[in-house]
Each structure stands twice: as C-alpha cells, then as structure tokens.
Write a protein that holds these residues in place. Structure first.
Motif, PDB file in Angstrom:
ATOM      1  N   LYS A  14     -24.110  13.195   2.359  1.00 49.96           N
ATOM      2  CA  LYS A  14     -23.202  13.117   1.215  1.00 49.96           C
ATOM      3  C   LYS A  14     -21.742  13.084   1.667  1.00 49.96           C
ATOM      4  CE  LYS A  14     -26.193  15.272  -2.247  1.00 49.96           C
ATOM      5  NZ  LYS A  14     -26.428  16.458  -3.102  1.00 49.96           N
ATOM      6  N   ALA A  17     -21.077   9.638   3.115  1.00 47.75           N
ATOM      7  CA  ALA A  17     -20.988   8.660   2.030  1.00 47.75           C
ATOM      8  C   ALA A  17     -19.628   8.737   1.343  1.00 47.75           C
ATOM      9  CB  ALA A  17     -22.114   8.892   1.028  1.00 47.75           C
ATOM     10  N   ASN A  21     -16.991   5.636   1.388  1.00 43.16           N
ATOM     11  CA  ASN A  21     -16.556   5.123   0.087  1.00 43.16           C
ATOM     12  C   ASN A  21     -15.032   5.200  -0.054  1.00 43.16           C
ATOM     13  OD1 ASN A  21     -17.258   4.114  -2.615  1.00 43.16           O
ATOM     14  ND2 ASN A  21     -16.460   6.088  -3.323  1.00 43.16           N
ATOM     15  N   THR A  43     -21.828  -3.359  -3.782  1.00 42.87           N
ATOM     16  CA  THR A  43     -22.246  -2.814  -5.075  1.00 42.87           C
ATOM     17  C   THR A  43     -23.461  -3.524  -5.658  1.00 42.87           C
ATOM     18  OG1 THR A  43     -20.600  -4.249  -6.120  1.00 42.87           O
ATOM     19  CG2 THR A  43     -19.956  -1.967  -5.667  1.00 42.87           C
ATOM     20  N   GLN A  62     -25.897   5.301   2.590  1.00 45.64           N
ATOM     21  CA  GLN A  62     -26.374   5.224   1.207  1.00 45.64           C
ATOM     22  C   GLN A  62     -26.916   3.823   0.971  1.00 45.64           C
ATOM     23  OE1 GLN A  62     -24.344   7.455  -2.126  1.00 45.64           O
ATOM     24  NE2 GLN A  62     -23.805   5.381  -2.737  1.00 45.64           N
ATOM     25  N   ASP A 100     -23.116   2.045  -9.553  1.00 48.03           N
ATOM     26  CA  ASP A 100     -22.911   3.492  -9.596  1.00 48.03           C
ATOM     27  C   ASP A 100     -23.373   4.196  -8.327  1.00 48.03           C
ATOM     28  OD1 ASP A 100     -25.567   2.908 -10.051  1.00 48.03           O
ATOM     29  OD2 ASP A 100     -25.890   4.585 -11.430  1.00 48.03           O
ATOM     30  N   LYS A 101     -24.112   3.480  -7.470  1.00 47.10           N
ATOM     31  CA  LYS A 101     -24.542   4.040  -6.183  1.00 47.10           C
ATOM     32  C   LYS A 101     -24.532   2.918  -5.152  1.00 47.10           C
ATOM     33  CE  LYS A 101     -27.949   7.168  -4.149  1.00 47.10           C
ATOM     34  NZ  LYS A 101     -29.245   7.875  -4.328  1.00 47.10           N
ATOM     35  N   TYR A 103     -24.162   0.502  -1.758  1.00 45.85           N
ATOM     36  CA  TYR A 103     -24.580   0.531  -0.358  1.00 45.85           C
ATOM     37  C   TYR A 103     -23.361   0.905   0.478  1.00 45.85           C
ATOM     38  CZ  TYR A 103     -25.563  -1.340   4.308  1.00 45.85           C
ATOM     39  OH  TYR A 103     -25.702  -1.495   5.656  1.00 45.85           O
TER      40      TYR A 103
END
Length: 314
Positions: A14, A17, A21, A43, A62, A100-101, A103
């Motif tokens: 986490k 990620a 990001n 995305t 991710q 919303d999540k 790569y």
C-alpha cells in the motif's frame, strides 16, 4: 488467523502504491529523480503493445501485467517481480487496471558494471560458462527485497537524500537479487566471458544498429563463439534465433515509430532497414496480425495516448 508477514507485506504494498501514484503525473511512464527508477500508471487495460525491455527489475504494486517473449507468456502481480537481464523485444499487456484502482508499477534499471563490482566484493564463486538461461524470469518478492525497494522509492519524498542514499540502496537491491533463487542466472550478466554476457554484447550491437544487416557469422565472431554454439546460446537466452530477434526488433521499433512519430509505413520501412516496403508490410502483418495502417489505427484507439509508453515500460 492473519500472519504478521502478510500484514507487513500488505502495508508495504500500500505504501509503494501510494508513492508510485503520487509521483506518476497521470497515465504513462514517468522517470523520477532517483537515477534508474521509473514509475508507470495506467487506468485501463491496454491492447497488446510492442515494447523493448532493457535490463531491469520490474515490480507491480497494484494491478497485473503480462509480457510475451515470442510465444512464452510471463504474468506478474503485486507478489511477483520480473527481471530482464538483456534487451528483449516483448509484447506487453496490462491485464488489471481501473480508474478507481489503476495499474501501478516501478522499474529499476540494472547496471551491469555495478552488478559486476558487487559480485566481486561478495566473493561468490561463479563459473563463466556454468549456465545459459532465459533472459527474463518472474520471481516472488520476499520481505528483504521488498523492504529495499520501498526504501529506494521513499527517497522520492526526500530528494536531498538521493545523491548519497540512492547508490547504497540500489546496491542493496542488487545484493538481494544475487542472493535470491535466481542469483546464479543474474550473476551471469556480470561475469566476464559468461555466455550470457557474450550474448548481451551482441544484443547491444543489434539494438544500436538495428537498421543495418548483420550476418550471423559476424554476430558469432563478436560473441567469440562458433556459429552453431552462438545460435544455440542466443536462442536459449532470447527464445528466438538471431535473425528472428533482429526482425522482431526492427518491427517493434517500426510499430513504435508509427505510433509515436506518425510516420507512414513506406518511410518507416526504409528507416528500420527494409529495402522493400511490400516485404515490410507482409512481415509486419505476420507478426502483429494486421497490416501497418490497420494495426496502428486499432492501437491508437486502444492505447489512448500510451504510444510513448511502449518502450522500456515497467
């Protein structure tokens, strides 16, 4: 019962990620202030696209991804890492990503000189001709390697520490790789006179002079091998014959040129070393499934601005 190691791994993932990001300014490939460290964000899932991977460690933090070497698929997700030990033309596809999540991944380039120095310092006994393995593999990300990668990524938050700490952490990452289950294969890239290093030398020449015709006999001479021995070792490393590799490299570069530079097929054919545009179109369609114009039109619709991300992506 949740194991402490699982909690730690989830926490590490986490944080990684969040860092990737934060330092990815939108979708695409993003070089960072840490030398050799690149972040990537997407995305949505992408069509199969051509890419040339240079020697590197690639970690998905991710989402998930697949790369194909010739007809061999290699899939990796957050618990995995991909190591590429020589320049390889691959077909890649992001297989899990959403708005919303997204790569998220990072790539750490592998410096052969630094790897060689570290191998000498550790005193690991490695024979130059002990093994010739495939030029890429997928491994499991353990706690020690994951911690090293996280601490390197954290330097993005403290850029004043990068000149001193980044070289140290990069060496630590190399050290972890050398002590992994694939350490023997990785070490071959750094051992002078190893089959892997000889093949890597030829590959660097092919990559830098991809538009020039180079005969197999000349490649074998550069590698210091007989033609039959060179052909065998080259195919073991790349999954392709030398001529197949050269053709795939040219066509991959041609696809990149037409995507990024919007050059027409005929001009691109000459630029990558083809004397016959019709032969170029035939071989292009055989490799990518469609003739150049149709393939590029399809890709531009599907990639949504990722054309610049199609080389050396993570």
């Amino acid at each position: 019962m949740v194991e402490a190691a699982d909690v730690l791994n989830d926490w590490r993932q986490k944080e990684l990620a969040a860092l990737v990001n934060k330092f990815s300014n939108g979708a695409g490939v993003h070089p960072t202030s840490v030398p050799g460290l690149t972040c990537m964000k997407a995305t949505d899932t992408l069509l199969h696209f051509p890419t040339v991977y240079n020697p590197s460690l690639c970690i998905v933090v991710q989402g998930s991804k697949e790369v194909i070497l010739d007809d061999e698929p290699y899939r990796y997700a957050p618990s995995d890492y991909l190591v590429v030990s020589v320049d390889l033309p691959l077909i890649a596809q992001i297989t899990e990503a959403a708005e919303d999540k997204p790569y998220l991944s990072l790539k750490i380039e592998i410096d052969q000189r630094l790897l060689s120095e570290l191998l000498t310092e550790t005193g690991k006994p490695v024979q130059a001709d002990s093994i010739t393995g495939r030029g890429l593999f997928v491994g499991k990300l353990d706690g020690a390697l994951g911690d090293s990668v996280l601490r390197l990524a954290r330097l993005l938050e403290t850029p004043w520490d990068i000149p001193v700490l980044a070289p140290m952490l990069t060496r630590e990452i190399y050290y972890r790789l050398l002590n992994s289950e694939y350490g023997v294969i990785i070490s071959q890239l750094a051992v002078s006179g190893s089959n892997m290093q000889r093949i890597a030398t030829v590959i660097r020449k092919l990559k830098s002079e991809f538009a020039k015709p180079i005969r197999v006999e000349e490649m074998a001479k550069i590698a210091g091998m007989s033609v039959s021995s060179f052909h065998s070792h080259f195919k073991e490393v790349t999954a392709m014959s030398p001529l197949q590799y050269q053709k795939r490299l040219r066509l991959t570069e041609a696809r990149r040129i037409m995507l990024a530079d919007t050059l027409d097929a005929t001009s691109t054919a000459y630029r990558v070393g083809y004397e016959s545009p019709s032969q170029f179109s035939r071989e292009y369609a055989r490799m990518f499934g469609n003739p150049p114009l149709r393939d590029i039109g399809r890709l531009k619709k599907g990639l949504n601005g990722y054309a610049e991300s199609s080389v050396n992506s993570a």
